[in-house]
Design a protein around this motif. Structure first.
Motif, PDB file in Angstrom:
ATOM      1  N   SER A   1       0.839  -1.201   0.000  1.00 48.46           N
ATOM      2  CA  SER A   1       0.000   0.000   0.000  1.00 48.46           C
ATOM      3  C   SER A   1       0.872   1.248   0.000  1.00 48.46           C
ATOM      4  O   SER A   1       2.089   1.184   0.174  1.00 48.46           O
ATOM      5  CB  SER A   1      -0.921   0.009   1.222  1.00 48.46           C
ATOM      6  OG  SER A   1      -0.183   0.320   2.391  1.00 48.46           O
TER       7      SER A   1
ATOM      8  N   GLY B   1       1.769   6.462   9.579  1.00 48.97           N
ATOM      9  CA  GLY B   1       2.303   6.370   8.227  1.00 48.97           C
ATOM     10  C   GLY B   1       2.861   7.710   7.783  1.00 48.97           C
ATOM     11  O   GLY B   1       2.372   8.765   8.192  1.00 48.97           O
TER      12      GLY B   1
ATOM     13  N   ASP C   1      -3.573   3.946  10.995  1.00 50.04           N
ATOM     14  CA  ASP C   1      -2.497   3.751  11.959  1.00 50.04           C
ATOM     15  C   ASP C   1      -3.010   3.930  13.379  1.00 50.04           C
ATOM     16  O   ASP C   1      -4.202   3.742  13.650  1.00 50.04           O
ATOM     17  CB  ASP C   1      -1.320   4.672  11.635  1.00 50.04           C
ATOM     18  CG  ASP C   1      -1.745   6.118  11.408  1.00 50.04           C
ATOM     19  OD1 ASP C   1      -2.625   6.593  12.151  1.00 50.04           O
ATOM     20  OD2 ASP C   1      -1.188   6.785  10.509  1.00 50.04           O
TER      21      ASP C   1
ATOM     22  N   SER D   1       0.735   3.790   2.210  1.00 50.19           N
ATOM     23  CA  SER D   1       0.650   4.520   3.475  1.00 50.19           C
ATOM     24  C   SER D   1       1.988   5.085   3.947  1.00 50.19           C
ATOM     25  O   SER D   1       2.015   5.955   4.813  1.00 50.19           O
ATOM     26  CB  SER D   1       0.066   3.615   4.561  1.00 50.19           C
ATOM     27  OG  SER D   1       0.965   2.581   4.893  1.00 50.19           O
TER      28      SER D   1
ATOM     29  N   LYS E   1       4.909   0.757   9.604  1.00 53.85           N
ATOM     30  CA  LYS E   1       4.686   2.174   9.887  1.00 53.85           C
ATOM     31  C   LYS E   1       5.922   2.741  10.572  1.00 53.85           C
ATOM     32  O   LYS E   1       6.864   2.022  10.913  1.00 53.85           O
ATOM     33  CB  LYS E   1       3.478   2.363  10.819  1.00 53.85           C
ATOM     34  CG  LYS E   1       2.181   1.727  10.359  1.00 53.85           C
ATOM     35  CD  LYS E   1       1.534   2.427   9.184  1.00 53.85           C
ATOM     36  CE  LYS E   1       0.230   1.742   8.784  1.00 53.85           C
ATOM     37  NZ  LYS E   1      -0.364   2.353   7.579  1.00 53.85           N
TER      38      LYS E   1
ATOM     39  N   ASN F   1      -3.338   9.208   4.229  1.00 52.68           N
ATOM     40  CA  ASN F   1      -3.719   7.957   3.562  1.00 52.68           C
ATOM     41  C   ASN F   1      -3.137   6.772   4.329  1.00 52.68           C
ATOM     42  O   ASN F   1      -2.509   5.899   3.754  1.00 52.68           O
ATOM     43  CB  ASN F   1      -3.232   7.957   2.109  1.00 52.68           C
ATOM     44  CG  ASN F   1      -3.854   6.853   1.292  1.00 52.68           C
ATOM     45  OD1 ASN F   1      -5.038   6.543   1.442  1.00 52.68           O
ATOM     46  ND2 ASN F   1      -3.075   6.242   0.421  1.00 52.68           N
ATOM     47  N   SER F   2      -3.348   6.761   5.649  1.00 53.86           N
ATOM     48  CA  SER F   2      -2.750   5.721   6.479  1.00 53.86           C
ATOM     49  C   SER F   2      -3.695   5.340   7.615  1.00 53.86           C
ATOM     50  O   SER F   2      -4.155   6.205   8.370  1.00 53.86           O
ATOM     51  CB  SER F   2      -1.418   6.217   7.068  1.00 53.86           C
ATOM     52  OG  SER F   2      -0.880   5.286   7.978  1.00 53.86           O
TER      53      SER F   2
END
Length: 278
Positions: free
Chosen positions: A40, A220, A228, A42, A119, A225-226
């Motif tokens: 992904s 991220g 977490d 992220s 992450k 766009n994460s």
């Protein structure tokens, strides 16, 4: 009879060789390095979809999460780390344990789903973490930020799942240039890394997260766009991650594929071979 005996012996030796090879590979993967393919976006731009790296398992010592999972449901193989090393779970301790450092890029096991996530470590035990107006605050102090231009990528399907990136200048048509704001973030220990921003959203303004003892807070680098630690586990996020769930530290990208498969060597990114992760 002699020919049949030789044939049977050769088959047995072949089986032994395969078994030994699998055992050696399993021990190597459990104790030293685990391969990881970035699925992904992220962690952009630190890590891109299609980056292939090895996770250093020696960095933080060993726990139940160090045992590899083998998930091949298409052929009926679903062996989870808990199936092998579950007896070591729930003590939140590690063998030969080492403390992670703020800013490390870490692969860890999701506390609920058991999936592997990658992450950046932001919050240590006892820290107070908060986002205010897109700025990270650690123990009530904002981190240092400086602008670093924009991050550009094509608005096109990426990776085996064919996901398209989110853009700050959206909507963008197919093949267009997708832009994100880029900044350099400096953590209290002096560690610097690039972060990306797309726009204002709920995760840019949060309450205070007080990190419990024996747990860590991850985010991220592609901040908007994460999924977490800013999101609770009940909402599909990561929440606080126990010490025993850490798998290892990501130090270096081995190679990177911009295509649908890492086997498509003609899509490998020439500038990411053996690239250090910062």
């Amino acid at each position: 009879m002699a020919s049949k005996a030789k044939t049977g012996s050769a088959i047995i030796e072949t089986v032994k060789t395969v078994v030994y090879a699998l055992l050696i590979a399993g021990v190597f993967r459990t104790l030293f390095f685990q391969p990881f393919w970035i699925p992904s976006g992220s962690m952009k731009e630190t890590l891109l979809i299609g980056d292939f790296l090895f996770v250093n398992k020696m960095a933080y010592g060993y726990s139940y999460a160090s045992c590899p999972s083998l998930m091949l449901p298409s052929v009926g193989i679903e062996i989870d780390a808990k199936d092998v090393c579950g007896f070591l779970q729930n003590d939140n301790k590690r063998l030969f344990g080492g403390e992670p450092e703020r800013g490390d890029v870490v692969v860890f096991r999701h506390p609920v789903t058991g999936q592997d996530f990658i992450k950046r470590l932001i919050g240590l035990p006892g820290d107070r973490i908060q986002m205010k107006d897109s700025v990270l605050h650690i123990n009530d102090t904002p981190v240092d930020l400086r602008d670093a231009g924009v991050f550009e990528e094509a608005f096109a399907p990426q990776g085996p799942m064919g996901t398209r990136p989110r853009c700050e200048n959206g909507p963008v048509g197919p093949g267009g240039t997708c832009l994100k704001s880029r900044q350099i973030e400096t953590l209290p220990n002096g560690e610097e890394h690039t972060i990306l921003n797309i726009g204002v959203q709920s995760s840019d303004n949060t309450g205070v997260y007080s990190v419990p003892e024996g747990h860590y807070f991850f985010m991220g680098d592609n901040r908007d766009n994460s999924s977490d630690s800013r999101m609770p586990q009940t909402a599909g996020g990561v929440g606080f991650v126990p010490y025993e769930n850490l798998i290892g530290r990501a130090d270096r990208i081995m190679f990177s594929s911009a295509g649908r498969s890492m086997l498509f060597f003609w899509t490998w990114r020439g500038d990411r071979f053996f690239k250090g992760i910062e």
